[in-house]
Structure formats: C-alpha cells, structure tokens
Design an enzyme around this catalytic site. Structure first.
Site, PDB file in Angstrom:
ATOM      1  CG  PHE A  45      -0.126   2.098 -24.844  1.00 11.99           C
ATOM      2  CD1 PHE A  45      -1.020   1.400 -24.049  1.00 11.99           C
ATOM      3  CD2 PHE A  45      -0.184   1.922 -26.215  1.00 11.99           C
ATOM      4  CE1 PHE A  45      -1.965   0.555 -24.600  1.00 11.99           C
ATOM      5  CE2 PHE A  45      -1.129   1.068 -26.780  1.00 11.99           C
ATOM      6  CZ  PHE A  45      -2.013   0.391 -25.963  1.00 11.99           C
ATOM      7  CE  LYS A  76       2.417  -0.525 -19.841  1.00 10.87           C
ATOM      8  NZ  LYS A  76       1.292   0.305 -20.269  1.00 10.87           N
ATOM      9  CG  ASP A 130      -0.722  -1.653 -17.510  1.00  8.36           C
ATOM     10  OD1 ASP A 130      -0.389  -1.025 -16.495  1.00  8.36           O
ATOM     11  OD2 ASP A 130      -0.909  -1.089 -18.601  1.00  8.36           O
ATOM     12  CG  ASP A 139      -4.567  -3.898 -29.591  1.00 13.15           C
ATOM     13  OD1 ASP A 139      -4.296  -4.379 -28.477  1.00 13.15           O
ATOM     14  OD2 ASP A 139      -5.629  -3.297 -29.838  1.00 13.15           O
ATOM     15  CG  ASP A 153      -0.726  -8.935 -23.997  1.00  8.51           C
ATOM     16  OD1 ASP A 153      -1.194  -9.043 -22.839  1.00  8.51           O
ATOM     17  OD2 ASP A 153      -1.282  -8.256 -24.875  1.00  8.51           O
ATOM     18  NE  ARG A 182      -4.665  -7.487 -31.794  1.00  6.50           N
ATOM     19  CZ  ARG A 182      -4.877  -7.323 -30.486  1.00  6.50           C
ATOM     20  NH1 ARG A 182      -3.915  -7.604 -29.632  1.00  6.50           N
ATOM     21  NH2 ARG A 182      -6.032  -6.888 -30.035  1.00  6.50           N
ATOM     22  N   GLY A 212      -3.869 -10.555 -27.413  1.00  6.64           N
ATOM     23  CA  GLY A 212      -2.508 -10.014 -27.290  1.00  6.64           C
ATOM     24  C   GLY A 212      -1.390 -11.026 -27.208  1.00  6.64           C
TER      25      GLY A 212
HETATM   26  P1  XMP Z   1      -4.121  -5.037 -16.995  1.00  5.28           P
HETATM   27  O1  XMP Z   1      -4.153  -3.539 -16.730  1.00  5.28           O
HETATM   28  O2  XMP Z   1      -5.473  -5.656 -16.844  1.00  5.28           O
HETATM   29  O3  XMP Z   1      -3.734  -5.097 -18.510  1.00  5.28           O
HETATM   30  O4  XMP Z   1      -3.028  -5.719 -16.217  1.00  5.28           O
HETATM   31  C1  XMP Z   1      -3.631  -6.286 -19.170  1.00  5.28           C
HETATM   32  C2  XMP Z   1      -4.173  -6.190 -20.565  1.00  5.28           C
HETATM   33  O5  XMP Z   1      -4.313  -4.843 -21.030  1.00  5.28           O
HETATM   34  C3  XMP Z   1      -3.695  -4.649 -22.275  1.00  5.28           C
HETATM   35  N1  XMP Z   1      -2.550  -3.733 -22.098  1.00  5.28           N
HETATM   36  C4  XMP Z   1      -1.805  -3.223 -23.067  1.00  5.28           C
HETATM   37  N2  XMP Z   1      -1.873  -3.392 -24.402  1.00  5.28           N
HETATM   38  N3  XMP Z   1      -0.002  -1.988 -24.682  1.00  5.28           N
HETATM   39  C5  XMP Z   1      -0.966  -2.765 -25.203  1.00  5.28           C
HETATM   40  O6  XMP Z   1      -1.003  -2.936 -26.423  1.00  5.28           O
HETATM   41  C6  XMP Z   1       0.134  -1.758 -23.354  1.00  5.28           C
HETATM   42  O7  XMP Z   1       1.044  -1.021 -22.934  1.00  5.28           O
HETATM   43  C7  XMP Z   1      -0.825  -2.399 -22.513  1.00  5.28           C
HETATM   44  N4  XMP Z   1      -1.008  -2.412 -21.182  1.00  5.28           N
HETATM   45  C8  XMP Z   1      -2.065  -3.254 -20.968  1.00  5.28           C
HETATM   46  C9  XMP Z   1      -3.262  -6.023 -22.724  1.00  5.28           C
HETATM   47  O8  XMP Z   1      -4.254  -6.570 -23.556  1.00  5.28           O
HETATM   48  C10 XMP Z   1      -3.181  -6.843 -21.467  1.00  5.28           C
HETATM   49  O9  XMP Z   1      -3.487  -8.198 -21.655  1.00  5.28           O
END
Ligand code: XMP
Length: 182
Positions: A151, A130, A101, A158, A98, A164, A43
C-alpha cells in the site's frame, strides 16, 4: 508526516523524469487527434498537473470523482460521484488514474466511457501499476512504474485522506497505519 514513511519508493525527481518520457509518448500518439483527458480524482490530481504540463497539445480536460478504497483495502464497489459525462463524442479520451490495483476502478470507468460517451477511442494512463492479479480484465495503455503489492501513499495517493501532499511515493510504517486507521 515524514516520520510515518518506512521507505521511499520513488523520489520526486525520479517521478518527474518518468513523466517526461510518458508525456513524450502521449504527445506523439495524439498529435493529430482531438484529445480529451479525463482525470480520475482525487488520487490523480498531482500526477495530472505534472503530466499535462509536459504535453503541449490543445487538449481538453475533464475529471471524474470516484471512490472505492476504505483504509488500505478496496471496498469492492465503485461509487461515481458525478452524474454527467462531458461531451466527448468523436473525441479521443485518455483516462488518467493514480494506480491500477485490482482493476475495478479503471474497468468500471472505461466501460461506462466506452458505452455511454460516443468517444472515438478510450485509452488509459496510470502512474503506478501494482503487480497483482487483476479482479477485472483491464490493462493500462501507458504506465509510469510497476510496483510490488504494497500500500503506497504520497504524490496524490492517500491513506484515509492523509499524505496526498507528500512530494514522493512511499510506504507507511505499521505504526502510522494503525494510528490513522478509521
Ligand atoms: P483498483 O483496485 O480499483 O484501485 O484498481 C484503484 C484505486 O484504488 C486506490 N488505491 C490505492 N490508493 N494506495 C493508495 O493510496 C494504494 O496502494 C492503492 N491501491 C489502490 C486508488 O484510489 C486507485 O485509484
């Protein structure tokens, strides 16, 4: 691809202006330090390329490949795809991701880096954060933009490996989410 985007959140020009600011801070903070940047792939590949070209320091680069997402939801577990960590003993590590979340990904990587690598320091930089409660207690040291709980795709991010290469960050239409579901 463009027709699948319901709303653009950040245009390319807005992202690049913000990267100018982030890069200036990073350059100032690491000026006298041995810096290794570790990009979390896939990402962050566009973010990494645009950000690092704005950081005129003699840094080293490594990348980690991890995955946690299926569709628009986190799977709840982190899979590390590589087994070896580059030698960063005594160096200052800046993790690039990237998006922050749930925090699961960054927490797992930071933890492993801090415990196993012998780095002098570990900090993190995310393009997007986020605004949701974190599942894991982790915060980013450098943040591009705070975004609502939606999202997002584009600029490296992606949905099931699509979108991407969009040059901006946007939100998908409901129809595109249904059509591209696995
Ligand atoms: P976490 O939940 O582990 O998330 O903090 C981190 C990874 O999850 C993917 N991610 C997303 N990818 N849109 C995306 O395309 C989103 O809104 C999203 N939220 C989480 C991403 O790979 C990130 O590194």
């Amino acid at each position: 691809m463009e027709a699948d985007i319901a709303r653009v959140l950040y245009h390319e020009s807005t992202i690049l202006s913000r990267l100018d600011e982030l890069a200036a801070r990073i350059t100032a903070d690491y000026r006298e330090k041995e810096l290794t940047v570790v990009a979390i792939l896939n990402g962050s590949f566009i973010f990494m390329a645009d950000l690092l070209r704005r950081v005129p320091l003699p840094l080293q680069l490594d990348s980690w490949s991890v995955s946690s997402y299926h569709g628009t939801k986190t799977s709840g577990t982190i899979q590390f795809r590589q087994t070896q960590i580059a030698d960063v003993r005594g160096r200052h590590v800046l993790l690039l991701d990237d998006i922050l979340d749930s925090g699961l990904t960054l927490h797992a990587i930071r933890d492993r880096m801090e415990k196993e690598s012998g780095a002098a320091s570990v900090r993190s930089c995310v393009l997007l954060r986020k605004m949701v409660p974190r599942t894991c207690p982790v915060e980013a040291d450098y943040v591009g933009f705070d975004i609502p709980d939606e999202f997002v795709v584009g600029y490296g991010l992606d949905y099931n490996e699509r979108y991407r290469n969009l040059p901006y960050i946007g939100i998908l239409t409901e129809e595109a989410i249904r059509r591209n579901a696995l």
